[in-house]
Design a protein around this motif. Structure first.
Motif, PDB file in Angstrom:
ATOM      1  N   LEU A 197      13.144   7.270   6.662  1.00  0.00           N
ATOM      2  CA  LEU A 197      12.078   7.089   5.674  1.00  0.00           C
ATOM      3  C   LEU A 197      10.889   6.394   6.332  1.00  0.00           C
ATOM      4  O   LEU A 197       9.725   6.720   6.054  1.00  0.00           O
ATOM      5  CB  LEU A 197      12.631   6.237   4.525  1.00  0.00           C
ATOM      6  N   ARG A 204       0.826  -1.201   0.000  1.00  0.00           N
ATOM      7  CA  ARG A 204       0.000   0.000   0.000  1.00  0.00           C
ATOM      8  C   ARG A 204       0.862   1.252   0.000  1.00  0.00           C
ATOM      9  O   ARG A 204       0.533   2.259  -0.598  1.00  0.00           O
ATOM     10  CB  ARG A 204      -0.903   0.040   1.253  1.00  0.00           C
ATOM     11  N   ARG A 205       1.960   1.205   0.751  1.00  0.00           N
ATOM     12  CA  ARG A 205       2.884   2.338   0.829  1.00  0.00           C
ATOM     13  C   ARG A 205       4.283   1.799   0.570  1.00  0.00           C
ATOM     14  O   ARG A 205       4.905   1.197   1.448  1.00  0.00           O
ATOM     15  CB  ARG A 205       2.814   3.028   2.196  1.00  0.00           C
ATOM     16  N   VAL A 255       8.590   3.062  15.652  1.00  0.00           N
ATOM     17  CA  VAL A 255       8.067   2.500  14.407  1.00  0.00           C
ATOM     18  C   VAL A 255       8.486   1.036  14.366  1.00  0.00           C
ATOM     19  O   VAL A 255       9.628   0.729  14.074  1.00  0.00           O
ATOM     20  CB  VAL A 255       8.624   3.260  13.180  1.00  0.00           C
ATOM     21  N   PRO A 256       7.556   0.126  14.688  1.00  0.00           N
ATOM     22  CA  PRO A 256       7.898  -1.298  14.761  1.00  0.00           C
ATOM     23  C   PRO A 256       8.605  -1.756  13.486  1.00  0.00           C
ATOM     24  O   PRO A 256       8.228  -1.329  12.388  1.00  0.00           O
ATOM     25  CB  PRO A 256       6.542  -1.979  14.911  1.00  0.00           C
ATOM     26  N   ASP A 292       5.013   0.298   4.038  1.00  0.00           N
ATOM     27  CA  ASP A 292       4.852  -1.085   4.496  1.00  0.00           C
ATOM     28  C   ASP A 292       5.862  -1.989   3.797  1.00  0.00           C
ATOM     29  O   ASP A 292       5.943  -3.178   4.091  1.00  0.00           O
ATOM     30  CB  ASP A 292       3.420  -1.586   4.303  1.00  0.00           C
ATOM     31  N   ASP A 339       8.839  -4.310  11.030  1.00  0.00           N
ATOM     32  CA  ASP A 339       8.204  -5.525  10.521  1.00  0.00           C
ATOM     33  C   ASP A 339       8.172  -5.460   9.000  1.00  0.00           C
ATOM     34  O   ASP A 339       7.214  -5.838   8.360  1.00  0.00           O
ATOM     35  CB  ASP A 339       6.790  -5.684  11.081  1.00  0.00           C
ATOM     36  N   ARG A 340       9.227  -4.921   8.466  1.00  0.00           N
ATOM     37  CA  ARG A 340       9.278  -4.727   7.021  1.00  0.00           C
ATOM     38  C   ARG A 340      10.568  -5.301   6.461  1.00  0.00           C
ATOM     39  O   ARG A 340      11.512  -4.556   6.256  1.00  0.00           O
ATOM     40  CB  ARG A 340       9.272  -3.239   6.670  1.00  0.00           C
ATOM     41  N   THR A 388       8.419   7.166  -3.696  1.00  0.00           N
ATOM     42  CA  THR A 388       7.423   6.720  -2.723  1.00  0.00           C
ATOM     43  C   THR A 388       6.067   6.629  -3.405  1.00  0.00           C
ATOM     44  O   THR A 388       5.631   7.568  -4.060  1.00  0.00           O
ATOM     45  CB  THR A 388       7.350   7.687  -1.527  1.00  0.00           C
ATOM     46  N   MET A 419       6.275   6.164   6.473  1.00  0.00           N
ATOM     47  CA  MET A 419       5.545   4.993   6.970  1.00  0.00           C
ATOM     48  C   MET A 419       5.265   3.948   5.895  1.00  0.00           C
ATOM     49  O   MET A 419       4.117   3.548   5.687  1.00  0.00           O
ATOM     50  CB  MET A 419       4.217   5.428   7.602  1.00  0.00           C
ATOM     51  N   GLN A 464       4.082   9.690  -5.100  1.00  0.00           N
ATOM     52  CA  GLN A 464       3.886  10.878  -4.277  1.00  0.00           C
ATOM     53  C   GLN A 464       4.814  11.977  -4.775  1.00  0.00           C
ATOM     54  O   GLN A 464       6.009  11.754  -4.937  1.00  0.00           O
ATOM     55  CB  GLN A 464       4.238  10.561  -2.812  1.00  0.00           C
ATOM     56  N   ARG A 465       4.263  13.148  -5.001  1.00  0.00           N
ATOM     57  CA  ARG A 465       5.097  14.247  -5.458  1.00  0.00           C
ATOM     58  C   ARG A 465       4.613  15.548  -4.856  1.00  0.00           C
ATOM     59  O   ARG A 465       3.513  15.622  -4.312  1.00  0.00           O
ATOM     60  CB  ARG A 465       5.144  14.307  -6.980  1.00  0.00           C
ATOM     61  N   SER A 481      10.014   6.652   9.509  1.00  0.00           N
ATOM     62  CA  SER A 481       9.292   7.515  10.446  1.00  0.00           C
ATOM     63  C   SER A 481       8.577   8.665   9.746  1.00  0.00           C
ATOM     64  O   SER A 481       7.617   9.212  10.280  1.00  0.00           O
ATOM     65  CB  SER A 481      10.234   8.042  11.534  1.00  0.00           C
ATOM     66  N   THR A 482       9.008   9.031   8.542  1.00  0.00           N
ATOM     67  CA  THR A 482       8.339  10.129   7.840  1.00  0.00           C
ATOM     68  C   THR A 482       7.306   9.646   6.820  1.00  0.00           C
ATOM     69  O   THR A 482       6.258  10.260   6.661  1.00  0.00           O
ATOM     70  CB  THR A 482       9.340  11.034   7.098  1.00  0.00           C
TER      71      THR A 482
END
Lengths: 321, 321
Positions: A249, A128-129, A286-287, A256, A289-290, A143, A254, A150-151, A251-252
């Motif tokens: 990256l 998704r992200r 920020v856990p 997945d 899990d990626r 991103t 997010m 995203q721009r 924390s700003t």
């Protein structure tokens, strides 16, 4: 549907005929001929697409997408890159293709279309992200949210490769000291190897045949693979900086998923342990899990992503009608 | 339309009756009574809303939005904050309000609704990509695209306040060294003032009445205003870190506006020159054309933003029908 995606680089162009499910039906690869000027180069690329279509017995296209070595204005289709496309004035890359094939043409920069390709058919599937981090000569980040780049509001893309990680670090052409790119790119690794390891009586010096200018990140990885400790330590340091950039990256933006691409990503398995340890250490807020994914489409990501741009444009115009 | 927005903090709750143009028609302010337990506290807040509605002769609501001191799960409406809401188990804050007023209830954390409020009616008006940076005890960042809060795929919000700016910096509870918050929050400023300036025979010591524990960022700004050089130098250093965090936010999120809020933002005019100089220095890749804006709604941003959440939900359900 018959969609064509082009990935136009400074030296070569890749073209793919792709269906609406993302399957590549046919592809072609050839020189960009950039040095022959924009107009000739574009005509030759149009011919390349024509040949591909006639070889695949495709009479008609539904859309065409272009990824090109930036900067490119997605709104106007004008590319302005006097470095990689030497001698080109700012050039409308869209209109000639739109006129030649009678379809809507969508244009974006090569980094963005590669990220879209990985999201659609590669290591980014289902994300998704998505943050795609390309580490080579520099560090480029694309991103994507639900597959959309995203721009900035004015169309500019981000410059996450130039976020500052260490103000006491070396200067970069971007004006910062210790930005991500100047600390962790392949170029940075080669630079540090040359300046810090040359005087060691190590493997690196032998591999470079005694010629300092031959030292680059590739040789450094070779030296480390032969068990050279200083080479290994320098690579570990670089991995730590790569990890710290991913932390920021995370924390700003997010994401997945992180998809790693470019020259350094070919060494991902050598770097992974240190990078993931840094992510782990910073996982309180920020856990972590990626797991890091390696880009899986390689050079094929660009044309496929460009074809996806064409598909989205075709679907949007269909909805409008 | 009649929309109600609540901003529920650990000690006080603010309620506003807002129309669809964002105008506040009536408002109320009272204690949260968190210590009396979740159930009683919620009943009292519901009564507060009822009183507000009857006082304004509003028979019927179209929607209600809640901002609450997080963490809160926007999907389930469950708030889990044993610190600020001491003694509360994880509590469904949504259902009681939905049942009491017979309207859809939307819930988010207080930082996000404040950002939405500033975007709708305050310093963020017209912004496409808004970064609201709240600097006080900590550093919190909300990022909005077209007024929508950006969050992780699983609903978590970002933690840009914990991005790393200086790995050689002091340790933070987040696990990092030298994250933005530990370098540039009001808490950080107080901590550095105490440890670095106490032994100076300066203004600060006098202002603190000789009691080290009285030193905080507020006293530091007072000392600087009296012309104390060491105090001024420390504030400048903090401004540089604030600026560097904005640089990284600029390169990763690409905002078209920064809205500054929280305790330190009250000193924005003292800090602005240094902060903007840092942005200027790093403007090669990301042009600096984003003057810093101070949040303009103050404590009113929360209820207005919460009402906007309610408006969006009402519009969405209208479209669905």
């Amino acid at each position: 549907m018959n969609l064509v995606g082009l990935d136009i680089g400074g030296t070569h162009v890749r073209v793919a005929l792709v269906d609406e499910a993302g399957q590549v039906r046919a592809q072609a690869y050839g020189p960009t001929h950039a040095q022959r000027g924009a107009s000739t180069s574009i005509s030759l690329m149009i011919q390349m697409v024509r040949d591909l279509l006639s070889g695949a017995s495709v009479p008609r296209l539904q859309g065409l997408g272009i990824g090109i070595t930036g900067p490119v204005d997605a709104a106007t289709g004008v590319v302005s890159n006097p470095y990689t496309l030497a001698g080109w004035p700012p050039t409308d890359i869209r209109t000639p293709f739109a006129e030649a094939f009678g379809v809507p043409v969508t244009v974006d920069n090569d980094a963005n279309v590669a990220a879209i390709g990985e999201w659609w058919m590669g290591a980014g599937k289902g994300s998704r992200r998505l943050a795609m981090v390309t580490i080579g000569t520099g560090i480029g980040v694309a991103t994507l949210v639900d597959g959309r780049v995203q721009r900035a509001a004015d169309g500019r893309h981000g410059e996450a490769g130039h976020m500052v990680l260490n103000p006491a670090g070396p200067p970069c052409y971007c004006g910062a000291n210790g930005c991500w790119e100047v600390l962790a790119s392949g170029t940075a690794l080669g630079r540090e190897a040359k300046s810090r390891l040359w005087n060691e009586a190590g493997v690196l010096r032998r591999l470079a045949g005694g010629v300092p200018d031959r030292v680059d990140s590739r040789l450094l990885f070779e030296a480390a693979a032969e068990g050279d400790e200083p080479a290994r330590a320098l690579i570990d340091e670089c991995a730590d900086w790569i990890g710290l950039g991913l932390v920021n990256l995370g924390s700003t933006f997010m994401p997945d998923r992180f998809v790693m691409a470019g020259g350094l990503a070919r060494h991902l398995e050598t770097l992974r342990h240190r990078i993931e340890a840094v992510l782990q250490r910073h996982s309180v807020m920020v856990p972590y899990d990626r797991p890091l994914a390696a880009a899986s489409l390689g050079e094929g990501a660009g044309p496929v992503g460009a074809a996806r741009l064409a598909l989205d444009a075709a679907m949007a115009s269909h909805t409008d009608v």
